[in-house]
Structure formats: C-alpha cells, structure tokens
Scaffold this motif. Sequence first.
Motif, mmCIF file in Angstrom:
data_model
loop_
_atom_site.group_PDB
_atom_site.id
_atom_site.type_symbol
_atom_site.label_atom_id
_atom_site.label_comp_id
_atom_site.label_asym_id
_atom_site.label_seq_id
_atom_site.Cartn_x
_atom_site.Cartn_y
_atom_site.Cartn_z
ATOM 1 N N LEU A 157 5.105 0.744 3.597
ATOM 2 C CA LEU A 157 6.419 0.605 4.225
ATOM 3 C C LEU A 157 6.282 0.492 5.734
ATOM 4 O O LEU A 157 7.062 -0.209 6.393
ATOM 5 C CB LEU A 157 7.293 1.804 3.860
ATOM 6 C CG LEU A 157 8.725 1.801 4.394
ATOM 7 C CD1 LEU A 157 9.521 0.636 3.806
ATOM 8 C CD2 LEU A 157 9.420 3.132 4.087
ATOM 9 N N ASP A 158 5.289 1.178 6.285
ATOM 10 C CA ASP A 158 5.032 1.120 7.722
ATOM 11 C C ASP A 158 4.646 -0.292 8.154
ATOM 12 O O ASP A 158 4.850 -0.664 9.312
ATOM 13 C CB ASP A 158 3.912 2.108 8.082
ATOM 14 C CG ASP A 158 3.848 2.414 9.568
ATOM 15 O OD1 ASP A 158 4.820 2.985 10.092
ATOM 16 O OD2 ASP A 158 2.827 2.078 10.195
ATOM 17 N N VAL A 159 4.099 -1.069 7.229
ATOM 18 C CA VAL A 159 3.747 -2.466 7.513
ATOM 19 C C VAL A 159 5.001 -3.333 7.458
ATOM 20 O O VAL A 159 5.312 -4.063 8.398
ATOM 21 C CB VAL A 159 2.684 -2.978 6.523
ATOM 22 C CG1 VAL A 159 2.412 -4.476 6.741
ATOM 23 C CG2 VAL A 159 1.386 -2.186 6.669
ATOM 24 N N SER A 160 5.746 -3.235 6.344
ATOM 25 C CA SER A 160 6.995 -3.989 6.203
ATOM 26 C C SER A 160 7.660 -3.624 4.886
ATOM 27 O O SER A 160 6.985 -3.169 3.949
ATOM 28 C CB SER A 160 6.743 -5.505 6.237
ATOM 29 O OG SER A 160 6.080 -5.916 5.049
ATOM 30 N N PRO A 161 8.981 -3.821 4.772
ATOM 31 C CA PRO A 161 9.648 -3.584 3.487
ATOM 32 C C PRO A 161 9.090 -4.474 2.377
ATOM 33 O O PRO A 161 8.990 -4.049 1.223
ATOM 34 C CB PRO A 161 11.112 -3.930 3.790
ATOM 35 C CG PRO A 161 11.254 -3.724 5.260
ATOM 36 C CD PRO A 161 9.943 -4.150 5.844
ATOM 37 N N GLU A 162 8.721 -5.703 2.736
ATOM 38 C CA GLU A 162 8.168 -6.618 1.741
ATOM 39 C C GLU A 162 6.822 -6.122 1.231
ATOM 40 O O GLU A 162 6.539 -6.202 0.023
ATOM 41 C CB GLU A 162 8.008 -8.021 2.347
ATOM 42 C CG GLU A 162 9.312 -8.710 2.702
ATOM 43 C CD GLU A 162 9.969 -8.159 3.951
ATOM 44 O OE1 GLU A 162 11.201 -8.323 4.109
ATOM 45 O OE2 GLU A 162 9.247 -7.550 4.789
ATOM 46 N N ALA A 163 5.994 -5.592 2.149
ATOM 47 C CA ALA A 163 4.699 -5.045 1.741
ATOM 48 C C ALA A 163 4.903 -3.845 0.827
ATOM 49 O O ALA A 163 4.155 -3.650 -0.151
ATOM 50 C CB ALA A 163 3.886 -4.648 2.967
ATOM 51 N N PHE A 164 5.912 -3.038 1.130
ATOM 52 C CA PHE A 164 6.243 -1.877 0.285
ATOM 53 C C PHE A 164 6.602 -2.325 -1.123
ATOM 54 O O PHE A 164 6.081 -1.780 -2.116
ATOM 55 C CB PHE A 164 7.402 -1.111 0.921
ATOM 56 C CG PHE A 164 8.003 -0.061 0.030
ATOM 57 C CD1 PHE A 164 7.425 1.189 -0.090
ATOM 58 C CD2 PHE A 164 9.146 -0.343 -0.713
ATOM 59 C CE1 PHE A 164 7.975 2.157 -0.937
ATOM 60 C CE2 PHE A 164 9.708 0.617 -1.538
ATOM 61 C CZ PHE A 164 9.121 1.866 -1.657
ATOM 62 N N MET A 165 7.487 -3.300 -1.249
ATOM 63 C CA MET A 165 7.916 -3.774 -2.559
ATOM 64 C C MET A 165 6.758 -4.390 -3.337
ATOM 65 O O MET A 165 6.589 -4.132 -4.540
ATOM 66 C CB MET A 165 9.039 -4.800 -2.398
ATOM 67 C CG MET A 165 10.345 -4.231 -1.859
ATOM 68 S SD MET A 165 11.177 -3.152 -3.044
ATOM 69 C CE MET A 165 11.859 -4.371 -4.169
ATOM 70 N N ASP A 166 5.948 -5.177 -2.660
ATOM 71 C CA ASP A 166 4.815 -5.824 -3.334
ATOM 72 C C ASP A 166 3.762 -4.801 -3.752
ATOM 73 O O ASP A 166 3.149 -4.930 -4.827
ATOM 74 C CB ASP A 166 4.186 -6.882 -2.419
ATOM 75 C CG ASP A 166 5.094 -8.086 -2.211
ATOM 76 O OD1 ASP A 166 6.059 -8.249 -2.991
ATOM 77 O OD2 ASP A 166 4.835 -8.864 -1.270
#
Length: 270
Positions: A157-166
């Motif tokens: 999540l600290d990277v991005s919301p998209e990274a969190f979801m993936d």
Amino acid sequence: MSARNSRANKAAARERLRLERERQAKKDRIRRQLVVAVSTVAVLAAAGGIGYAVMQANKPSAWEAAKDAKVVKPKNSEGENGTTIVVGKPTAKKTLEVYEDSRCPVCATFEQAVGETVKKDVDAGKYKLKYIGATFIDNSDNGEGSKNALSALGAALDVSPEAFMDYKAALYSANFHPEESDDKFAEDAYLLEVADSVDALKNNAAFKKNVENGTFDSWALKMSKTFDDSGVTGTPTLKMDGKKVVAEGSDNAPMTVEQFNAAVDKALKG
C-alpha cells in the motif's frame, strides 16, 4: 673400580634421579594448571551460554515488541494509525467493506472466484473498496503468517493502491496461497517471492526493505485490532451500508460471480 669412583657414580645417579623427579613434578604441575584453566573456561562458557539463553528467552519476540513500537502509517492509508484503507474513485457513492485474513482458505476461494470482478467494479467506479485485515488464524494455529502478510500488504500500500490490490490478489492466488496449516506467509522470503509476480513490487528496493525490516508490523497489529473491534467473527465477510452482503438464501459471502453480482446489485439499490 675404586671405592671413590663407586661413591661418585652413585652420587651422580642420585642427582640425575633428583633432576628427573623435579622435571616430572614440574610437568605434572603445569598439566594440573592447564586442566584447571580449561575447566574454568568451560564453566564460564557454560554459564555465559546459559545466561545468553536466558536473556534470549526473556527477550520479547518481534511481534511482542511491535505492540509497543511507534506505528508507521503506510502511504495511501487514512484514519487513526492509518488503518483505514479505501481504494477506488472518489465519485463512487457506495463502499464495499471486505474483511479478510491472509491465511484464510475460504478468502482465497472467494478472491480466486470473485476478486477480478471486484477489481473491475472498483476501477469502473461502481463502488469503492474498504479493506479490513484480520490475523485470528495466527492465534488459533500459533503462527505469524497472517500478521506478516498483513505487514507486507502495508508495504505494498505504501507503494500504491494498485500495488496493494495486485499483491492481495497474488497472495490469495492458486499459485501462492498455502494450506491454512502451512504458515508459509511467516517467511519474508516467500512474501517477496509472491511480490515478484507484481510489476510494481518486483525488484522494488523500498518494498523489500520494508518487508524485511517489518516497517509496518505495528501497523498490522493496529489493523488487526480494528478487525477485532468490528464485531465481525469470520472471513470473508462483506458489508455495505453496515449490512452484510451475502449470497441469496445464505448468511455467507457470495462465492461465485453470479452470486456476487446479484448480492452487490441488491446492496447498491439499498
């Protein structure tokens, strides 16, 4: 042989015997000193080893220490301690709450069947997604995988919301999700292996450092408490507007795309 030579020979023999006895006594004395010294070192080493073992036994585990550590909030999180995770378009009027434990096998079944549909809906602005992570399986199985995976999700999540979801999808995927009894998510190396399947996380030095250093361990515990305080008793659980989203004629989360679409459409109408 004269008497004088005989007496001289005897005296010389006695002197040689005396010198030999002195040399032997000296050797014995040195040997005893060495034995005492080695024994003392061994005792001290044993005592030191015991002391070290006791110290290590009394030292709090990383997760016990994380309870009192300062909470580091992941970027893209909200609320107190950063335990509010909402992904989606701000214009979406409704929010689907998803309660999951990373080790939960039923959550994995749900994500493998319905996860892609949820992602498409969120991307389309049909609703926002609010994620609440649990760690109760660790408590029942005396493990660490739920907590460790939740901490790694914080790093994603600290990277991005998209990274969190993936990354969440990858953790639940058939390729990577272990049996509930296999605490594989407790291994940082395995969590990083899973992350290699996510473009935004592969070879991401900051993400790797945060996973290995447990940067978001304390945050994961706060998130787990949020789940505990929610009143939800099982996973996966879906809610919208405070009401459970369930399969028709059931009290359980929908486990097929058809069941899910029907349940969500009903909840959206509200």
